[in-house]
Each structure stands twice: as structure tokens, then as C-alpha cells.
Scaffold this motif. Structure first.
Motif, mmCIF file in Angstrom:
data_model
loop_
_atom_site.group_PDB
_atom_site.id
_atom_site.type_symbol
_atom_site.label_atom_id
_atom_site.label_comp_id
_atom_site.label_asym_id
_atom_site.label_seq_id
_atom_site.Cartn_x
_atom_site.Cartn_y
_atom_site.Cartn_z
ATOM 1 N N MET A 1 37.133 26.011 32.055
ATOM 2 C CA MET A 1 37.871 27.301 32.307
ATOM 3 C C MET A 1 38.938 26.982 33.395
ATOM 4 S SD MET A 1 35.847 30.282 32.723
ATOM 5 C CE MET A 1 34.733 31.331 32.160
ATOM 6 N N ARG A 2 39.924 27.595 33.840
ATOM 7 C CA ARG A 2 40.737 27.219 34.535
ATOM 8 C C ARG A 2 40.511 27.683 35.626
ATOM 9 N NH1 ARG A 2 43.726 23.825 31.266
ATOM 10 N NH2 ARG A 2 44.562 24.245 29.651
ATOM 11 N N GLU A 3 41.447 27.617 36.615
ATOM 12 C CA GLU A 3 41.197 27.967 38.117
ATOM 13 C C GLU A 3 41.240 30.095 38.185
ATOM 14 O OE1 GLU A 3 43.817 29.001 42.476
ATOM 15 O OE2 GLU A 3 43.724 26.880 41.206
ATOM 16 N N ALA A 4 40.104 30.300 39.240
ATOM 17 C CA ALA A 4 39.548 32.235 38.596
ATOM 18 C C ALA A 4 40.098 32.283 40.174
ATOM 19 C CB ALA A 4 37.626 31.783 38.474
ATOM 20 N N ILE A 5 41.283 34.204 39.090
ATOM 21 C CA ILE A 5 41.512 34.442 41.173
ATOM 22 C C ILE A 5 40.533 35.511 40.461
ATOM 23 C CG2 ILE A 5 42.800 36.343 41.758
ATOM 24 C CD1 ILE A 5 45.517 34.937 39.941
ATOM 25 N N SER A 6 39.347 35.936 42.218
ATOM 26 C CA SER A 6 38.483 37.029 42.079
ATOM 27 C C SER A 6 39.196 38.156 42.972
ATOM 28 C CB SER A 6 37.355 36.596 43.340
ATOM 29 O OG SER A 6 36.666 35.574 41.964
ATOM 30 N N ALA A 7 38.467 39.318 42.914
ATOM 31 C CA ALA A 7 38.763 39.928 44.248
ATOM 32 C C ALA A 7 37.693 41.237 43.896
ATOM 33 C CB ALA A 7 40.156 41.694 43.029
ATOM 34 N N ARG A 8 37.956 42.094 44.816
ATOM 35 C CA ARG A 8 36.550 43.419 44.856
ATOM 36 C C ARG A 8 37.170 44.200 44.735
ATOM 37 N NH1 ARG A 8 32.156 42.075 46.945
ATOM 38 N NH2 ARG A 8 32.171 40.173 48.147
ATOM 39 N N VAL A 28 35.430 41.022 40.697
ATOM 40 C CA VAL A 28 35.720 40.830 39.252
ATOM 41 C C VAL A 28 36.904 39.690 39.771
ATOM 42 C CG1 VAL A 28 38.278 41.686 37.620
ATOM 43 C CG2 VAL A 28 36.393 43.260 39.024
ATOM 44 N N HIS A 29 36.020 38.733 38.193
ATOM 45 C CA HIS A 29 36.782 37.204 38.408
ATOM 46 C C HIS A 29 37.967 37.411 37.460
ATOM 47 C CE1 HIS A 29 33.537 36.174 41.184
ATOM 48 N NE2 HIS A 29 32.705 36.734 40.309
ATOM 49 N N ARG A 30 38.967 36.722 37.433
ATOM 50 C CA ARG A 30 40.374 36.653 36.112
ATOM 51 C C ARG A 30 40.710 35.570 35.572
ATOM 52 N NH1 ARG A 30 41.253 41.295 38.394
ATOM 53 N NH2 ARG A 30 40.975 43.467 37.143
ATOM 54 N N THR A 31 40.384 34.658 34.827
ATOM 55 C CA THR A 31 40.891 33.328 34.748
ATOM 56 C C THR A 31 41.337 33.524 33.079
ATOM 57 O OG1 THR A 31 40.602 31.522 34.742
ATOM 58 C CG2 THR A 31 38.727 32.536 33.981
ATOM 59 N N ARG A 32 41.365 32.236 32.945
ATOM 60 C CA ARG A 32 41.995 31.771 31.351
ATOM 61 C C ARG A 32 40.998 30.581 30.720
ATOM 62 N NH1 ARG A 32 48.195 33.242 29.977
ATOM 63 N NH2 ARG A 32 48.049 35.404 31.367
ATOM 64 N N ASP A 33 40.899 30.447 29.486
ATOM 65 C CA ASP A 33 39.859 29.590 29.268
ATOM 66 C C ASP A 33 40.693 28.839 28.864
ATOM 67 O OD1 ASP A 33 40.535 30.578 26.600
ATOM 68 O OD2 ASP A 33 38.909 31.236 26.319
ATOM 69 N N GLY A 36 43.776 29.580 26.396
ATOM 70 C CA GLY A 36 45.168 30.145 27.290
ATOM 71 C C GLY A 36 44.408 32.470 26.866
ATOM 72 N N VAL A 37 43.002 32.308 26.490
ATOM 73 C CA VAL A 37 42.614 33.432 26.401
ATOM 74 C C VAL A 37 42.341 33.716 27.838
ATOM 75 C CG1 VAL A 37 40.942 35.067 24.982
ATOM 76 C CG2 VAL A 37 41.724 32.987 23.898
ATOM 77 N N ASP A 38 42.319 35.403 28.276
ATOM 78 C CA ASP A 38 41.868 35.889 29.657
ATOM 79 C C ASP A 38 40.525 35.883 29.424
ATOM 80 O OD1 ASP A 38 44.821 36.286 30.523
ATOM 81 O OD2 ASP A 38 45.079 37.740 29.624
ATOM 82 N N VAL A 39 40.287 36.113 30.000
ATOM 83 C CA VAL A 39 38.352 35.582 30.473
ATOM 84 C C VAL A 39 37.725 36.873 31.639
ATOM 85 C CG1 VAL A 39 36.092 35.075 31.047
ATOM 86 C CG2 VAL A 39 38.070 34.291 29.286
ATOM 87 N N VAL A 40 37.724 38.084 31.863
ATOM 88 C CA VAL A 40 37.337 38.217 32.890
ATOM 89 C C VAL A 40 36.035 38.675 33.010
ATOM 90 C CG1 VAL A 40 37.642 40.983 34.183
ATOM 91 C CG2 VAL A 40 39.331 40.260 32.831
ATOM 92 N N ILE A 41 35.424 38.823 33.613
ATOM 93 C CA ILE A 41 33.744 38.553 34.807
ATOM 94 C C ILE A 41 33.503 39.773 35.185
ATOM 95 C CG2 ILE A 41 32.266 37.468 34.795
ATOM 96 C CD1 ILE A 41 33.390 34.863 33.352
ATOM 97 N N TRP A 42 32.906 40.845 35.269
ATOM 98 C CA TRP A 42 31.803 41.559 36.713
ATOM 99 C C TRP A 42 31.092 40.905 36.827
ATOM 100 C CZ3 TRP A 42 35.424 45.804 37.321
ATOM 101 C CH2 TRP A 42 36.679 46.072 36.424
ATOM 102 N N THR A 43 30.571 40.608 38.443
ATOM 103 C CA THR A 43 29.787 41.188 38.726
ATOM 104 C C THR A 43 29.481 41.852 39.940
ATOM 105 O OG1 THR A 43 30.604 39.355 40.559
ATOM 106 C CG2 THR A 43 29.609 38.186 38.748
#
Length: 127
Positions: A1-8, A28-33, A36-43
């Protein structure tokens, strides 16, 4: 995965069964694999969880009959803020006497009228 952007993100919820209102904070962590597919991970509390619109359970009654509001909704609608007394408490195993959404009441009324009308129509045309 590429660099992730995280936001509360803070999401307000209301249980449609017991009318409890609460908020939950997510990271919420947003990145691209690599493709090039967007990946969103909720924690929450550093644990991966489903997104807020999927599978949220009421901490009061344990049901999944939950709706969410836009971020910032409760700040502009203090009558809905967490800790407020619900309009009506649902009896154990039952549904609230008050606080049922108007659209649900209207749909139920319409369905009953259609059933009654169909029965009347059959009686008038049978004879």
C-alpha cells in the motif's frame, strides 16, 4: 500500500428502537493499493471496525436499528444531543409508543387502507 492519510471523524447516531442518541469517534485511514484502487479502513480504539453506516449496534438496547446524522448535526440540534431523555421508552421487547417516524406511520396507514379497500372491492364485485 502507498502512504495513508488519516483523519478523525465523529459520527452521531440514534437508535430507532429505544431512541438513544450517542456519538462515536472513528479514525479513517485512506490510501491506494498497488493497483491504484482506493482503500478506506475505519478504526475505533485502534481496532478495525465496519464503517459507521454498516452494522452499528445501539449501546442501550443492542439492536442494529440505527440511523446516523451528518457530522456536526448534534452541535446545531441540541435537543438531540447525547444524554437527552428520549421522547418515549420502548417497553421490553416492544416498540416505542411515540417517536415512530412519521413516514413509517404513514406507510403503515396506507397499507392498512389498501388492504381494507381491496376487501371491500372484492365484496362489491362478488355479488
Amino acid at each position: 500500500m502507498r502512504e495513508a492519510i488519516s483523519a478523525r471523524e465523529t459520527w452521531p447516531f440514534e437508535c430507532l428502537r429505544c431512541l438513544r442518541v450517542w456519538e462515536e469517534e472513528y479514525v479513517v485511514h485512506r490510501t491506494r493499493d498497488e493497483q491504484g484502487v482506493d482503500v478506506v479502513i475505519w478504526t475505533r480504539d485502534e481496532v478495525v471496525v465496519p464503517p459507521p453506516w454498516s452494522g452499528t449496534t445501539c449501546p442501550g438496547c443492542g439492536r442494529e436499528i440505527v440511523t446516523s446524522f451528518p457530522t456536526g448535526y448534534l452541535a446545531h440540534h441540541p435537543e438531540s444531543a447525547p444524554g437527552r431523555e428520549p421522547a418515549a421508552q420502548a417497553p421490553a421487547g416492544g416498540t416505542p409508543a411515540r417517536g415512530v417516524p412519521l413516514a413509517s406511520q404513514a406507510l403503515l396507514t396506507l397499507a392498512l387502507l389498501l388492504l381494507a379497500g381491496a376487501g371491500l372491492y372484492e365484496r362489491l364485485n362478488a355479488g
